[in-house]
Design a protein around this motif. Structure first.
Motif, short mmCIF file in Angstrom:
data_model
loop_
_atom_site.label_atom_id
_atom_site.label_comp_id
_atom_site.label_asym_id
_atom_site.label_seq_id
_atom_site.Cartn_x
_atom_site.Cartn_y
_atom_site.Cartn_z
N THR A 134 8.88 -21.93 -28.85
CA THR A 134 8.57 -20.65 -28.19
C THR A 134 8.28 -20.79 -26.70
O THR A 134 8.49 -19.83 -25.95
N THR A 135 7.80 -21.92 -26.23
CA THR A 135 7.41 -22.04 -24.84
C THR A 135 8.63 -22.00 -23.91
O THR A 135 9.73 -22.41 -24.28
N THR A 136 8.40 -21.50 -22.71
CA THR A 136 9.45 -21.51 -21.67
C THR A 136 9.11 -22.48 -20.56
O THR A 136 9.80 -22.52 -19.55
N SER A 137 8.07 -23.25 -20.73
CA SER A 137 7.62 -24.21 -19.72
C SER A 137 8.00 -25.63 -20.14
O SER A 137 7.69 -26.07 -21.25
N ALA A 138 8.65 -26.36 -19.23
CA ALA A 138 9.00 -27.76 -19.51
C ALA A 138 7.76 -28.61 -19.68
O ALA A 138 7.73 -29.54 -20.50
N VAL A 139 6.70 -28.30 -18.92
CA VAL A 139 5.46 -29.07 -19.00
C VAL A 139 4.80 -28.88 -20.36
O VAL A 139 4.40 -29.85 -21.03
N VAL A 140 4.66 -27.63 -20.78
CA VAL A 140 4.03 -27.34 -22.08
C VAL A 140 4.85 -27.94 -23.21
O VAL A 140 4.31 -28.54 -24.15
#
Length: 483
Positions: free
Chosen positions: A379-385
């Motif tokens: 679900t995340t759109t962040s590469a870091v997360v």
């Protein structure tokens, strides 16, 4: 003046000489292992091994052989998984060049899984040769074959150049690579476990399996470094070939390292005792059917969870977050490099608490944490997360890597059928839960729209592993009581 006993042993190929400072009564059966046991009391004997070697490989001190075996095992395993995983890492780039049209994600995962179809056959052949003629020669052959086929992949012309022959040759090379890799990881763990003393066996075996994670880390790292100097068009056109071509010098280095090894200690002892089987496969099926089933189930658990992290998630994230492709490669490589240290940390814990106890804990943790971790990854759109969640999943994989392989090899099978039993069981589980599962999971997610399917799969295979661990005991007499 100290009172010394001198022992010499001749087995037809080897002369082993020991000088033992006597401070207690000792058992007469030293069996070439450098072990001293007290008869009816505590021992404080000091043993110095002057030389140990065979006609198959150089003569080395036991200490030097332990170090070199662990390093060579890790290096060869790293090469195997680097060569295998660059296929998954670069699949989205070169798949259109060989399979024009169609779903790039499914094609990349399908071609990745093709190599696993041949692994059980390769494991069967390598296991038979390893149990019949020795581990060392087989491990040298597997490295040379894997490196040759991976290098040839980097030289293949594309569909636009030679038509249908291009994808056919790619699949054939992938199959041959899988055939040669069938005996590598499990053979290296077998060799290292048999060449190590009881106190170092868990850590040495874990160092070998660390090589597999290191190989998966090198693939995105090398790809990211190559991509730094190229634009997207050049990378998709010819830059993807560079990581494959690097297999040639890497293979040469590992070959030279393994060439310097002696045969494993326990296989040498089996030859001396006359227990080497003329038909190890027949003895395996006749006497160790339950061990095969247990090792297969453990392999399903280890490979099922491991390849979710190492094969499915990187491809899935690259498809979901194409604009973060460069960052994901760096974060993915960093998470995998950190995982190597985590594996060795867990291995040290296992020497205290027992490798089987930690393995059971790890399988239980997978059953608990798979769902929340997969929810973040899908679900995340962040590469870091995404990378943080990915590392969390890899920590659980590390717990399995540090403990399971010693159970699949030395705990479940005796030396005379160990390579065959472990290789066959491991590779069958590898095909079912490692090579094919990422493809099937991807197809199921696309068909149903349920992104949590990977978590259901991780929970299921973890339960299988826990069931197969029931009643398994550590083979070492001096193992931790918890095992």
């Amino acid at each position: 003046m100290a009172d010394f006993l001198t022992f010499a042993k001749w087995d037809g190929e080897t002369v082993t000489v020991r000088f033992i400072q006597r401070s207690c009564a000792m058992s007469e059966d030293l069996r070439g292992k450098g072990e001293v046991r007290a008869a009816g009391g505590a021992a404080s004997a000091h043993v110095t091994e002057v030389a140990r070697g065979t006609g198959d490989g150089p003569t080395l001190s036991t200490e030097a052989q332990h170090r070199r075996a662990a390093i060579a095992g890790a290096a060869g395993t790293a090469l195997e998984y680097y060569e295998f995983s660059i296929y998954a890492t670069l699949g989205l780039l070169f798949a259109p060049l060989f399979f024009p049209g169609g779903n790039s994600v499914l094609i990349a995962l399908a071609s990745f899984g093709v190599g696993y179809v041949a692994r059980p056959v390769g494991g069967l052949l390598a296991g038979w040769l390893g149990d019949r003629f020795g581990r060392r020669r087989v491990l040298i052959a597997t490295v040379l074959a894997m490196g040759t086929f991976a290098t040839l992949m980097g030289l293949l012309p594309t569909y636009a150049q030679i038509g249908l022959a291009a994808p056919v040759l790619l699949v054939v090379l992938r199959l041959l690579q899988g055939l040669s890799a069938g005996g590598e990881l499990i053979g290296a763990v077998t060799y290292v476990a048999e060449s190590s003393t009881s106190g170092r066996r868990t850590l040495s075996s874990a160092l070998t399996t660390t090589g597999s994670v290191l190989g998966f880390a090198l693939a995105p790292l090398v790809t990211a470094l190559v991509a730094l100097g190229l634009d997207n068009e050049a990378m998709a056109s010819w830059g993807w070939r560079v990581p494959f071509l690097l297999c040639l010098p890497l293979t040469a280095g590992v070959f030279l390292l393994r060439r310097s090894l002696a045969e494993s200690t326990e296989f040498d002892d089996a030859k001396s005792d006359g227990t080497v089987q003329r038909s190890p496969l027949r003895a395996l099926v006749r006497e160790h059917r339950m061990a095969i089933l247990r090792a297969f189930g453990i392999s399903v658990a280890v490979n099922g969870t491991g390849y979710l992290a190492l094969a499915y998630f990187p491809v899935m994230l690259a498809a979901r977050l194409p604009e973060e492709g460069g960052a994901l490669r760096w974060w993915n490589a960093g998470a995998l490099l950190l995982t190597c240290g985590v594996i060795l940390g867990f291995a040290r814990l296992a020497t205290v608490f027992g490798h089987q106890r930690l393995m059971r804990i790890g399988l239980g943790l997978f059953a608990v944490f798979s769902t929340p971790l997969v929810m973040v990854l899908t679900t995340t759109t962040s590469a870091v997360v995404a990378s943080i969640a990915y590392f969390g999943f890899m920590v659980l994989v590390a717990l399995q890597s540090a403990t399971a392989y010693l159970t699949m090899t030395r705990d479940l099978f005796p030396p005379e059928v160990r390579f065959s039993g472990a290789a066959i069981s491991f590779n069958l589980g590898n095909v079912l839960a490692g090579g094919l599962a990422p493809l099937l999971i991807s197809a199921a997610v696309q068909a149903t729209g349920d992104g949590i399917i990977p978590a259901y799969f991780a929970i299921a295979v973890s339960v299988v592993g826990l069931v197969c661990m029931i009643g398994v005991r550590a083979r070492d007499a001096g193992a931790v009581a918890a095992d």
